[in-house]
Design a protein around this motif. Sequence first.
Motif: not given
Length: 68
Positions: A27, A30, A33
Amino acid sequence: MFLYKIEITMPEGKKAALIVLADSDAKAFEYAEGHLARHYIKAPEVLEMVMLEKKRVEKGSGYVIETV
């Protein structure tokens, strides 16, 4: 929850440091990004994304980010 210190390497030797709060390593990357996509007008090419540190969140948690 953990605080993650992530270093992003982009073309032409550009680097960025990102601090993100997440439940897991996956996570954290993620979210990193997503933050890059929102921060730049055009999402940059990422050559490398490295987790430098991971700390359990508690009162006073933080990082020192050295700059050149």
